[in-house]
Design a protein around this motif. Structure first.
Motif, PDB file in Angstrom:
ATOM      1  N   VAL A 214      51.912  40.126  16.302  1.00 14.51           N
ATOM      2  CA  VAL A 214      52.342  39.695  17.639  1.00 14.51           C
ATOM      3  C   VAL A 214      53.673  40.362  18.001  1.00 14.51           C
ATOM      4  O   VAL A 214      53.885  40.795  19.145  1.00 14.51           O
ATOM      5  CB  VAL A 214      52.455  38.151  17.708  1.00 14.51           C
TER       6      VAL A 214
ATOM      7  N   HIS B 275      49.807  42.957  26.658  1.00 17.47           N
ATOM      8  CA  HIS B 275      50.460  41.691  26.344  1.00 17.47           C
ATOM      9  C   HIS B 275      49.453  40.606  25.945  1.00 17.47           C
ATOM     10  O   HIS B 275      49.750  39.731  25.133  1.00 17.47           O
ATOM     11  CB  HIS B 275      51.298  41.221  27.532  1.00 17.47           C
TER      12      HIS B 275
ATOM     13  N   ALA C  61      55.960  34.185  22.997  1.00 19.26           N
ATOM     14  CA  ALA C  61      55.179  35.175  23.762  1.00 19.26           C
ATOM     15  C   ALA C  61      55.212  34.833  25.248  1.00 19.26           C
ATOM     16  O   ALA C  61      55.371  35.714  26.098  1.00 19.26           O
ATOM     17  CB  ALA C  61      53.740  35.229  23.246  1.00 19.26           C
TER      18      ALA C  61
ATOM     19  N   ALA D 129      48.999  39.398  22.463  1.00 25.41           N
ATOM     20  CA  ALA D 129      50.015  38.591  21.774  1.00 25.41           C
ATOM     21  C   ALA D 129      49.524  37.162  21.538  1.00 25.41           C
ATOM     22  O   ALA D 129      50.307  36.250  21.316  1.00 25.41           O
ATOM     23  CB  ALA D 129      51.315  38.587  22.577  1.00 25.41           C
TER      24      ALA D 129
ATOM     25  N   LEU E  56      54.802  42.393  21.439  1.00 22.66           N
ATOM     26  CA  LEU E  56      55.954  42.023  22.279  1.00 22.66           C
ATOM     27  C   LEU E  56      56.987  43.148  22.341  1.00 22.66           C
ATOM     28  O   LEU E  56      57.670  43.342  23.341  1.00 22.66           O
ATOM     29  CB  LEU E  56      56.610  40.741  21.753  1.00 22.66           C
TER      30      LEU E  56
END
Ligand code: ME8
Length: 518
Positions: free
Chosen positions: A463, A492, A402, A495, A467
């Motif tokens: 997650v 984001h 990430a 994540a 992404l």
């Protein structure tokens, strides 16, 4: 007043066909826009159409239509194309709109008043097909002009010229002092090489209205219209001005431009363009902006050109990729994935149908699709779709991916970001092979271990959705929905490991990329 992150594409010629190259540029820009929003920035994404010029005037005439009616019809097709690509543009500029024309005229008036535009009689060669003046430098070694110029005539006419020559050294110094102004580096070096090895000629910016009337009249001489670059490039500031951008408005004569109050956009953060229009953006545009008293854009990001099967894309030879046909058959996200994964921003790319199908089957269907489908199906089958207690077995690996994705997105390294995200897809699939949840499920003594594995898989899928959002928004949304999560995976910060809570009930798993036998 907050300045937004302002990103633009080139504006396409309205009379061309939307093709793979146009789609690619717009998708690249859309991914950057979505990424920056996901990372928490306020973004303004502008795309649109370049609608003036002789070719449009002639084509409209041939169809017995007024140029405006002709453009309106084509503009509707281009806008439908933007929707088909699910672009998240905040505005769509058409150079025939009054809000654009007003700023073109105000810009010309300012530059004229500053003494940077002068009138001169031109006599020399002219290509009617390419609407351009030619010099002896344009001749082939045998003395003829390239057939691409069509009929070349000798012409003598008055026109207006913009002083470029005097700015050559200033621009060289600017490019040398600001390495990120043109990216990738080799494109910057190309511009520097051009500037250092050639003398910049002043730029002809008009055509007599008697010859070309489908254009914006010069504010200081109604017998002329402005030609191409003082029209097309100015879109990048006309739309900010239309939204009330204070930087642009303060540079232009107030008598010529209305002043709504709103938000700041200029200077642009990124102009995304193709390699063929680099000189116009990296040489003409900075000099025009300097003459208007405006700051320069922060970056010109230059992408390469697509070919198909190693040959030029061309409607006349039939060597084309029809983005709409591909999207209708394979889905938008498959198309977005292929072009972004196949071609980094910079070099030229080559589309092959075999390459497309191979990436679809290997990376999308067997890679991402398989991971999500089996992870959620097993959670459904073995735990009735209820998320078990949190487990952190994959947490640190996911955190590394990430963070790296975030860094790549900040640097507009879209291909590298996708490669990096696919390490996680592969890791997830390997984890299934290693832990064998289907065997664990057969042994009641392994119930706790099965809980751990199922949690790690479901959370990895969550997650991944976050992404993937900038690249494959439809797929990312489907993964969230199949996980029973509401909202979009469009931030984001989500994540971070552990978003799924124990007891949460997931939705219905369904294949994301159905396998195709073709
Ligand atoms: O140049 N591969 O418009 P345009 C990748 N109106 N990109 C390609 C491509 C290909 N095969 N073919 C074209 C114009 N492009 C002007 C721009 S901007 C103020 C005015 C890209 O419709 C091309 O490089 O010919 C450009 O960035 C964009 O498509 C529009 O090209």
């Amino acid at each position: 007043m907050n300045k937004q992150f302002y990103i633009t594409t080139a504006i396409d010629y309205v009379n061309g066909q939307p093709h793979l190259g146009h789609a690619y540029e717009k998708i690249v820009t859309d991914v950057i826009a979505r990424s920056r929003r996901s990372l928490g920035q306020e973004v303004f994404f502008l795309t649109g159409l370049d609608e003036h010029g002789q070719k449009v005037q002639q084509a409209a005439q041939a169809e017995g239509k007024s140029p405006q009616v002709y453009c309106d019809k084509l503009a509707a097709d281009w806008q439908a194309f933007a929707k088909k690509l699910e672009l998240t543009n905040d505005d769509f500029v058409r150079t025939t709109e009054p809000r654009h024309k007003a700023i073109v005229q105000a810009s010309l008036a300012k530059v004229f008043q500053a003494g940077q535009i002068y009138k001169q009689t031109y006599s020399g060669f002219y290509s009617t097909k390419e609407e351009t003046f030619l010099t002896d430098k344009d001749r082939l070694p045998d003395g003829t002009f390239d057939p691409a110029y069509g009929e070349v005539i000798e012409l003598k006419e008055d026109n207006y010229f913009f002083k470029l020559g005097a700015q050559q050294q200033w621009l060289i110094d600017y490019l040398e002092a600001n390495p990120s102004f043109v990216q990738p580096d080799y494109r910057r070096n190309e511009v520097l090489g051009f500037l250092k090895n050639n003398k910049l000629e002043d730029l002809c910016i008009s055509r007599p209205a008697a010859r070309l009337n489908w254009g914006i009249p010069l504010p200081f001489d109604k017998d002329f219209v402005t030609y191409v670059w003082f029209d097309a490039l100015v879109n990048y500031i006309s739309i900010p001005a239309a939204h009330g951008d204070p930087t642009v408005l303060s540079a232009l004569p107030s008598s010529l431009v209305p002043r709504p109050s709103s938000f700041g956009l200029w200077p642009a953060d990124i102009h995304v363009i193709g390699k063929d229009i680099l000189k116009f953006h990296a040489v003409f545009w900075p000099i025009m902006l300097k003459a208007m008293g405006l700051p320069l854009p922060k970056q010109i990001l230059v992408h390469g050109w697509w070919q198909k099967d190693g040959a030029k894309i061309s409607k006349s030879t039939g060597n084309i990729v029809d983005p709409v046909a591909v999207i209708n058959e394979w889905g938008l996200d498959a198309f977005r994935y292929y072009v972004l994964r196949e071609l980094d921003i910079g070099p030229d790319g080559n589309w092959t149908d075999a390459g497309f199908k191979s990436r679809y089957n290997t990376e999308l269907a067997n890679g991402l699709g398989n991971l999500v489908n089996r992870s959620l199906s097993m959670l459904k089958r073995y735990r009735n779709g209820v998320v078990p207690t949190k487990s952190n077995e994959l947490a640190s690996e996911v955190a590394i991916i990430a963070k790296a994705t975030c860094t790549f997105l900040e640097q507009n390294q879209l291909q590298a970001a996708l490669q990096n995200i696919w390490y996680l897809v592969e890791r997830g699939n390997r984890y299934v092979e290693q832990t064998k949840p289907f065997n664990l499920a057969k042994d009641p003594a392994q119930a706790k271990r099965l809980d751990e594995v199922l949690y790690n898989l479901a959370e990895t899928c969550r997650v991944l959705a976050v992404l993937l959002w900038p690249f494959l928004p439809g797929t990312a949304t489907k993964i969230y929905a199949q996980l029973g999560l509401t909202g979009a995976p469009d931030k984001h910060e989500a994540a971070t490991w552990g978003g799924l809570s124990a007891g949460h009930k997931i939705g219905e798993p369904a294949p994301l990329f159905p396998r195709k036998d073709t």
